[in-house]
Design an enzyme around this catalytic site. Structure first.
Site, mmCIF file in Angstrom:
data_model
loop_
_atom_site.group_PDB
_atom_site.id
_atom_site.type_symbol
_atom_site.label_atom_id
_atom_site.label_comp_id
_atom_site.label_asym_id
_atom_site.label_seq_id
_atom_site.Cartn_x
_atom_site.Cartn_y
_atom_site.Cartn_z
ATOM 1 C CG LEU A 1 28.271 42.605 24.621
ATOM 2 C CD1 LEU A 1 29.465 42.072 23.820
ATOM 3 C CD2 LEU A 1 27.256 43.252 23.657
ATOM 4 N N GLY B 1 -5.229 56.242 43.470
ATOM 5 C CA GLY B 1 -4.481 55.628 44.579
ATOM 6 C C GLY B 1 -4.342 54.121 44.434
ATOM 7 C CD GLN C 1 -2.516 60.788 37.417
ATOM 8 O OE1 GLN C 1 -1.507 60.297 37.894
ATOM 9 N NE2 GLN C 1 -3.120 61.828 37.952
ATOM 10 N N GLY D 1 17.513 40.608 18.938
ATOM 11 C CA GLY D 1 17.126 40.744 20.348
ATOM 12 C C GLY D 1 16.265 41.976 20.556
ATOM 13 N N GLY E 1 29.401 48.807 28.845
ATOM 14 C CA GLY E 1 27.945 48.673 28.719
ATOM 15 C C GLY E 1 27.545 49.112 27.327
ATOM 16 C CB SER F 1 16.204 55.241 24.615
ATOM 17 O OG SER F 1 15.244 54.360 25.155
ATOM 18 C CD GLN G 1 -13.720 65.918 26.524
ATOM 19 O OE1 GLN G 1 -13.392 66.932 27.118
ATOM 20 N NE2 GLN G 1 -14.369 65.956 25.382
ATOM 21 C CD GLU H 1 18.098 41.924 24.316
ATOM 22 O OE1 GLU H 1 18.010 41.922 23.084
ATOM 23 O OE2 GLU H 1 17.722 40.975 25.036
ATOM 24 C CD1 TRP I 1 25.104 45.741 33.431
ATOM 25 C CD2 TRP I 1 24.020 45.456 35.370
ATOM 26 N NE1 TRP I 1 25.475 46.754 34.283
ATOM 27 C CE2 TRP I 1 24.826 46.607 35.477
ATOM 28 C CE3 TRP I 1 23.244 45.069 36.468
ATOM 29 C CZ2 TRP I 1 24.874 47.372 36.642
ATOM 30 C CZ3 TRP I 1 23.306 45.841 37.627
ATOM 31 C CH2 TRP I 1 24.097 46.970 37.697
HETATM 32 N N1 CAA Z 1 24.317 45.388 13.324
HETATM 33 C C1 CAA Z 1 25.363 44.809 12.701
HETATM 34 N N2 CAA Z 1 26.620 45.216 12.853
HETATM 35 C C2 CAA Z 1 26.837 46.260 13.670
HETATM 36 C C3 CAA Z 1 25.798 46.925 14.345
HETATM 37 C C4 CAA Z 1 24.487 46.451 14.151
HETATM 38 N N3 CAA Z 1 23.439 46.998 14.761
HETATM 39 N N4 CAA Z 1 26.335 47.918 15.087
HETATM 40 C C5 CAA Z 1 27.657 47.900 14.879
HETATM 41 N N5 CAA Z 1 27.968 46.893 14.028
HETATM 42 C C6 CAA Z 1 29.288 46.504 13.533
HETATM 43 C C7 CAA Z 1 29.862 47.540 12.558
HETATM 44 O O1 CAA Z 1 29.434 47.279 11.240
HETATM 45 C C8 CAA Z 1 31.340 47.340 12.755
HETATM 46 O O2 CAA Z 1 31.755 46.162 12.094
HETATM 47 P P1 CAA Z 1 32.729 46.169 10.779
HETATM 48 O O3 CAA Z 1 33.872 47.081 11.074
HETATM 49 O O4 CAA Z 1 33.099 44.736 10.587
HETATM 50 O O5 CAA Z 1 31.851 46.705 9.680
HETATM 51 C C9 CAA Z 1 31.458 47.018 14.230
HETATM 52 O O6 CAA Z 1 30.193 46.519 14.624
HETATM 53 C C10 CAA Z 1 31.818 48.219 15.080
HETATM 54 O O7 CAA Z 1 30.809 49.186 14.891
HETATM 55 P P2 CAA Z 1 31.037 50.713 15.120
HETATM 56 O O8 CAA Z 1 32.304 51.146 14.422
HETATM 57 O O9 CAA Z 1 29.776 51.379 14.709
HETATM 58 O O10 CAA Z 1 31.297 50.769 16.693
HETATM 59 P P3 CAA Z 1 30.957 51.902 17.721
HETATM 60 O O11 CAA Z 1 31.764 51.619 18.922
HETATM 61 O O12 CAA Z 1 31.064 53.260 17.084
HETATM 62 O O13 CAA Z 1 29.380 51.693 18.039
HETATM 63 C C11 CAA Z 1 27.561 50.540 19.136
HETATM 64 C C12 CAA Z 1 28.898 50.446 18.394
HETATM 65 C C13 CAA Z 1 26.457 50.652 18.111
HETATM 66 C C14 CAA Z 1 27.508 51.723 20.079
HETATM 67 C C15 CAA Z 1 27.525 49.220 19.910
HETATM 68 O O14 CAA Z 1 28.600 49.185 20.841
HETATM 69 C C16 CAA Z 1 26.243 48.989 20.638
HETATM 70 O O15 CAA Z 1 25.265 48.555 20.045
HETATM 71 N N6 CAA Z 1 26.246 49.219 21.968
HETATM 72 C C17 CAA Z 1 25.134 48.816 22.822
HETATM 73 C C18 CAA Z 1 25.438 47.474 23.409
HETATM 74 C C19 CAA Z 1 24.206 46.776 23.858
HETATM 75 O O16 CAA Z 1 23.159 46.821 23.210
HETATM 76 N N7 CAA Z 1 24.337 46.047 24.957
HETATM 77 C C20 CAA Z 1 23.259 45.280 25.435
HETATM 78 C C21 CAA Z 1 23.785 44.290 26.408
HETATM 79 S S1 CAA Z 1 23.095 42.730 26.209
HETATM 80 C C22 CAA Z 1 21.696 42.694 27.150
HETATM 81 O O17 CAA Z 1 21.174 43.668 27.604
HETATM 82 C C23 CAA Z 1 21.179 41.308 27.224
HETATM 83 C C24 CAA Z 1 20.361 40.928 28.367
HETATM 84 O O18 CAA Z 1 20.772 40.124 29.198
HETATM 85 C C25 CAA Z 1 18.933 41.362 28.395
#
Ligand code: CAA
Length: 384
Positions: free
Chosen positions: A126, A342, A338, A244, A132, A368, A281, A365, A158
């Protein structure tokens, strides 16, 4: 150790995972960390144990277990090696889950079955150089050809299992005009012409899992490789990340538990001022704080898993579990160093690795900061 809702089956899975982790994963963990060596043999054995497709139905080669079983196993594996934890987590909750939930029977036969048995490994693609946290901003494109195939162009960043995976779930923009509603998901196999990877990232932690960028240059995939409906890719990506995040929360919990156990054992052995430092303690209070934070994190992780198992909405529970477990993993691992003084600062005593491994759980994923957004939106959604 506070544990909620554990059945005999969960306890059996925990014991199996614990034995495997202690006997097969732990002995070489420091070596793999230093050399950034991928744990091929361990991943193969995890597959044989049914740990690479834990929640997948036996109809498709999986173990047919629930999310609680998965988090219990993830904790035990990550307790000794969080790199192995993330490899397992990506395959189980990001790749297998998506394929089982959205795949056609043909896709399940071709891709899910070998992933669930551990014969093959999966990656979830993704993130991009400029997408990101703001994941809707996908620049990778997929254009439909006259013969119905799709041509993918772009770069992903990534990617966990990026070098070693066989099956990649790739999100791409199929209709720019529609924004995130124009994103679709494609299954791309290793070896497809035009599909290459960048160099392995030299990371702070989880060093024996491999992470790299991926390039797609005129990569052609058939229509049969589209996962789920066209234009629903972003929703699939988000739904997938909810599960995830439970996996990563369990990974963070395992890291914290591992560091805590190391600190407790060390405190009982190490003598200062004529007695074990566990009699002091100053050390006792640290152990008490660490244990309390871990118990609270475990309660959140188990609540998220049990909410998912009850087929209720678990967006908030997953985000809370990840937010809190990752935060305390960093705090607990720092305190474990801690307690070691060392000795905690050198590789041989392994707690420094726990700290390096813990940090990523606050980033991947969903950082925070993103978890705060997700939780706040869920609160306000319920309040309206
Ligand atoms: N569950 C289900 N649907 C979700 C959702 C969730 N947690 N978050 C958003 N959606 C859906 C919304 O319902 C909306 O869909 P509909 O219009 O059909 O209802 C759509 O997604 C868009 O959502 P938003 O309008 O809320 O979009 P936004 O841009 O304002 O916010 C966000 C979205 C929550 C910030 C999202 O972009 C996000 O989660 N970002 C973080 C991305 C992430 O976690 N990346 C990790 C990379 S993968 C990785 O790390 C894997 C690895 O290899 C270890």
């Amino acid at each position: 150790m506070l544990q909620l809702d554990l059945t005999e089956t969960h306890e059996m899975i925990r014991d199996t995972a614990r034995d495997f982790a202690q006997n097969e994963v732990a002995p070489s963990a420091i070596h793999r960390d230093i050399n950034a060596e991928f744990p091929y043999e361990i991943v193969k054995k995890l597959g044989e144990l049914g740990f690479m497709g834990m929640m997948v139905s036996p109809d498709w080669g999986g173990a047919g277990l629930d999310a609680m079983s998965y988090v219990v196993a993830m904790e035990e594996i990550s307790k000794v090696d969080a790199s192995v934890g993330v490899i397992m987590s990506v395959n189980n909750s990001l790749v297998c889950w998506s394929l089982e939930t959205y795949g056609t029977d043909d896709q399940k036969e071709r891709f899910l079955r070998p992933l669930a048995t551990g014969e093959k490994l999966g990656a979830y693609c993704l993130s991009e150089p400029e997408a990101g946290s703001d994941a809707t901003q996908q620049r990778t494109t997929a254009v439909r050809n006259d013969d119905g195939t799709w041509t993918i162009n772009g770069t992903k960043n990534w990617i966990t299992n990026g070098l070693t995976a066989d099956v990649y779930l790739v999100y791409a923009q199929t209709d720019k005009e529609k924004g995130y509603k124009g994103i679709s998901c494609f299954i791309v196999e290793k070896g497809t012409p035009g599909f290459t990877h960048g160099v392995k990232e030299d990371k702070l932690g989880i060093r024996s899992s491999d992470t790299c960028s991926l390039q797609f240059q005129d990569v052609v995939v058939p229509q049969e490789n589209m996962l789920g409906p066209e234009g629903r890719g972003f929703n699939i990506a988000m739904e997938t990340l909810n599960g995830g995040r439970i996996g990563i929360a369990a990974q963070a919990l395992g890291i914290a538990q591992g560091a805590f156990e190391a600190a407790t054992n060390y405190a009982k052995e190490r003598k200062a001022f004529g007695k074990p430092i566990s009699n002091l303690q100053a050390i006792q209070f640290k152990l008490a704080d660490m244990a309390t934070k871990i118990a609270a994190a475990r309660a959140l992780v188990h609540r998220a898993a049990s909410t998912k198992d009850k087929h209720e909405r678990y967006v908030r529970e997953a985000a809370m579990a990840k937010l809190y477990a990752s935060k305390i993993a960093v705090e607990v691992t720092l305190e474990a160093i801690q307690v070691h003084g060392g000795y905690g600062y050198v590789r041989e005593y392994k707690v420094e690795r726990y700290l390096r491994d813990a940090k990523i759980t606050e980033i991947y994923e969903g950082t925070s900061e993103i978890q705060h957004i997700v939780i706040a939106r869920e609160i306000l959604r319920d309040a309206s």
